[in-house]
Design a protein around this motif. Structure first.
Motif, mmCIF file in Angstrom:
data_model
loop_
_atom_site.group_PDB
_atom_site.id
_atom_site.type_symbol
_atom_site.label_atom_id
_atom_site.label_comp_id
_atom_site.label_asym_id
_atom_site.label_seq_id
_atom_site.Cartn_x
_atom_site.Cartn_y
_atom_site.Cartn_z
ATOM 1 N N GLY A 137 53.537 97.038 -1.101
ATOM 2 C CA GLY A 137 54.492 97.238 0.173
ATOM 3 C C GLY A 137 53.327 97.191 1.157
ATOM 4 N N ILE A 138 52.295 97.227 1.285
ATOM 5 C CA ILE A 138 51.397 97.179 2.362
ATOM 6 C C ILE A 138 51.305 95.730 2.855
ATOM 7 C CG2 ILE A 138 48.941 97.637 3.157
ATOM 8 C CD1 ILE A 138 50.467 100.105 2.358
ATOM 9 N N ASP A 139 51.352 95.617 4.266
ATOM 10 C CA ASP A 139 51.050 94.533 5.010
ATOM 11 C C ASP A 139 49.897 93.787 4.510
ATOM 12 O OD1 ASP A 139 50.453 92.672 7.049
ATOM 13 O OD2 ASP A 139 52.229 93.277 8.127
ATOM 14 N N PRO A 140 49.808 92.512 4.136
ATOM 15 C CA PRO A 140 48.640 91.903 3.870
ATOM 16 C C PRO A 140 47.524 91.916 4.921
ATOM 17 C CG PRO A 140 50.490 90.583 3.312
ATOM 18 C CD PRO A 140 50.889 91.742 4.247
ATOM 19 N N GLU A 141 47.857 92.138 6.253
ATOM 20 C CA GLU A 141 46.876 92.415 7.082
ATOM 21 C C GLU A 141 46.002 93.550 7.034
ATOM 22 O OE1 GLU A 141 46.899 92.555 12.001
ATOM 23 O OE2 GLU A 141 48.689 91.742 11.070
ATOM 24 N N PHE A 142 46.660 94.775 6.283
ATOM 25 C CA PHE A 142 45.749 95.976 6.233
ATOM 26 C C PHE A 142 44.937 96.102 4.980
ATOM 27 C CE2 PHE A 142 49.460 96.875 9.367
ATOM 28 C CZ PHE A 142 48.346 97.392 10.540
ATOM 29 N N LEU A 143 45.353 95.058 4.290
ATOM 30 C CA LEU A 143 44.883 95.352 2.814
ATOM 31 C C LEU A 143 43.293 95.402 2.541
ATOM 32 C CD1 LEU A 143 47.139 93.051 0.716
ATOM 33 C CD2 LEU A 143 46.900 95.337 0.589
ATOM 34 N N PRO A 144 42.509 94.574 3.598
ATOM 35 C CA PRO A 144 41.218 94.617 3.545
ATOM 36 C C PRO A 144 40.502 96.132 3.999
ATOM 37 C CG PRO A 144 41.752 92.739 4.744
ATOM 38 C CD PRO A 144 42.936 93.467 4.455
ATOM 39 N N ILE A 145 41.362 96.619 4.617
ATOM 40 C CA ILE A 145 41.097 98.331 4.920
ATOM 41 C C ILE A 145 41.066 99.018 3.646
ATOM 42 C CG2 ILE A 145 41.705 100.278 6.313
ATOM 43 C CD1 ILE A 145 42.728 98.416 8.568
ATOM 44 N N LEU A 146 42.094 99.003 2.991
ATOM 45 C CA LEU A 146 42.283 99.530 1.762
ATOM 46 C C LEU A 146 41.201 99.215 0.526
ATOM 47 C CD1 LEU A 146 46.219 99.944 1.736
ATOM 48 C CD2 LEU A 146 44.591 101.799 2.389
ATOM 49 N N ASN A 147 41.072 97.978 0.473
ATOM 50 C CA ASN A 147 40.182 97.337 -0.222
ATOM 51 C C ASN A 147 38.616 98.051 -0.063
ATOM 52 O OD1 ASN A 147 41.816 95.913 -1.778
ATOM 53 N ND2 ASN A 147 41.688 94.120 -0.566
ATOM 54 N N ASP A 148 38.449 97.900 1.315
ATOM 55 C CA ASP A 148 36.913 98.487 1.692
ATOM 56 C C ASP A 148 36.730 100.078 1.306
ATOM 57 O OD1 ASP A 148 36.066 95.944 2.584
ATOM 58 O OD2 ASP A 148 36.583 96.433 4.748
ATOM 59 N N LEU A 149 38.075 100.677 1.630
ATOM 60 C CA LEU A 149 38.109 102.157 1.093
ATOM 61 C C LEU A 149 37.969 102.262 -0.351
ATOM 62 C CD1 LEU A 149 38.531 105.034 2.112
ATOM 63 C CD2 LEU A 149 40.916 104.787 2.069
ATOM 64 N N ASP A 150 38.665 101.521 -1.211
ATOM 65 C CA ASP A 150 38.380 101.492 -2.618
ATOM 66 C C ASP A 150 36.861 101.246 -3.105
ATOM 67 O OD1 ASP A 150 40.993 102.215 -3.152
ATOM 68 O OD2 ASP A 150 41.539 100.223 -3.564
ATOM 69 N N HIS A 151 36.180 100.466 -2.235
ATOM 70 C CA HIS A 151 34.925 100.008 -2.488
ATOM 71 C C HIS A 151 33.883 101.274 -2.300
ATOM 72 C CE1 HIS A 151 31.284 97.372 -3.005
ATOM 73 N NE2 HIS A 151 30.945 97.843 -1.915
ATOM 74 N N ILE A 152 34.240 101.635 -0.970
ATOM 75 C CA ILE A 152 33.492 102.891 -0.689
ATOM 76 C C ILE A 152 33.780 104.147 -1.654
ATOM 77 C CG2 ILE A 152 33.171 104.863 1.063
ATOM 78 C CD1 ILE A 152 33.973 102.528 3.243
ATOM 79 N N THR A 153 34.785 104.283 -2.074
ATOM 80 C CA THR A 153 35.064 105.252 -3.147
ATOM 81 C C THR A 153 34.257 105.208 -4.419
ATOM 82 O OG1 THR A 153 37.178 105.705 -2.024
ATOM 83 C CG2 THR A 153 36.846 106.667 -4.416
ATOM 84 N N GLY A 154 34.441 103.804 -4.855
ATOM 85 C CA GLY A 154 33.596 103.401 -5.960
ATOM 86 C C GLY A 154 31.972 103.375 -5.736
ATOM 87 N N SER A 155 31.552 103.281 -4.506
ATOM 88 C CA SER A 155 30.059 103.428 -4.304
ATOM 89 C C SER A 155 29.735 105.050 -4.566
ATOM 90 C CB SER A 155 29.874 102.893 -2.955
ATOM 91 O OG SER A 155 29.970 101.604 -3.085
ATOM 92 N N ILE A 156 30.644 105.716 -3.987
ATOM 93 C CA ILE A 156 30.229 107.289 -3.855
ATOM 94 C C ILE A 156 30.341 107.776 -5.384
ATOM 95 C CG2 ILE A 156 31.362 109.490 -3.174
ATOM 96 C CD1 ILE A 156 32.407 108.213 -0.543
#
Length: 133
Positions: A39-58
């Motif tokens: 339900g998230i606007d595709p325009e904001f998906l890169p932000i959430l993907n980056d946040l997931d990537h950061i969380t995975g790195s941590i």
């Protein structure tokens, strides 16, 4: 126009909520939970993907730190065991050295006694020879 404004506001609110949830999860150490993108606007998906990537790195860094800490703990334990073994062996050597030292003192005393006895025997023999002459 109102519908567009509502959708943008809803999308921003949804992204804000996901970012807030993700940061709370990070703070609580829950590093294996991904953001919800339904339900998230595709325009904001890169932000959430980056946040997931950061969380995975941590999560990867935390895992490495844990492994390193466990490894250091194991090495410290092994080092402590080695020191204890060495300490025991050093005590055994000190005891053996004391025993050897005592034995050497006894041998030295025995040699001195034998030397005195030899001198006495020599003197007696000389006196016997003088008395015979």
């Amino acid at each position: 126009m109102a519908l567009i404004t509502y959708r943008i506001g809803y999308s921003i609110s949804s992204v804000k909520k996901e970012i807030s949830n993700a940061t709370k999860n990070i703070i609580e150490g829950k590093l294996n939970i991904s953001t919800q993108k339904k339900g998230i606007d595709p325009e904001f998906l890169p932000i959430l993907n980056d946040l997931d990537h950061i969380t995975g790195s941590i999560a990867g860094i935390v895992s490495e730190v844990r492994n390193t800490a466990e490894s250091i703990n194991e090495m410290a334990f092994n080092l402590n065991e080695t020191f204890e073994k060495l300490s025991g062996k050093l005590q055994e050597q000190a005891s053996s050295t004391d025993s050897i030292s005592s034995s050497i003192e006894e041998i030295t005393a025995s040699i001195e006694q034998n030397s005195e006895n030899t001198d006495n025997t020599k003197n007696i023999a000389l006196e016997v020879v003088k008395s015979i002459e």
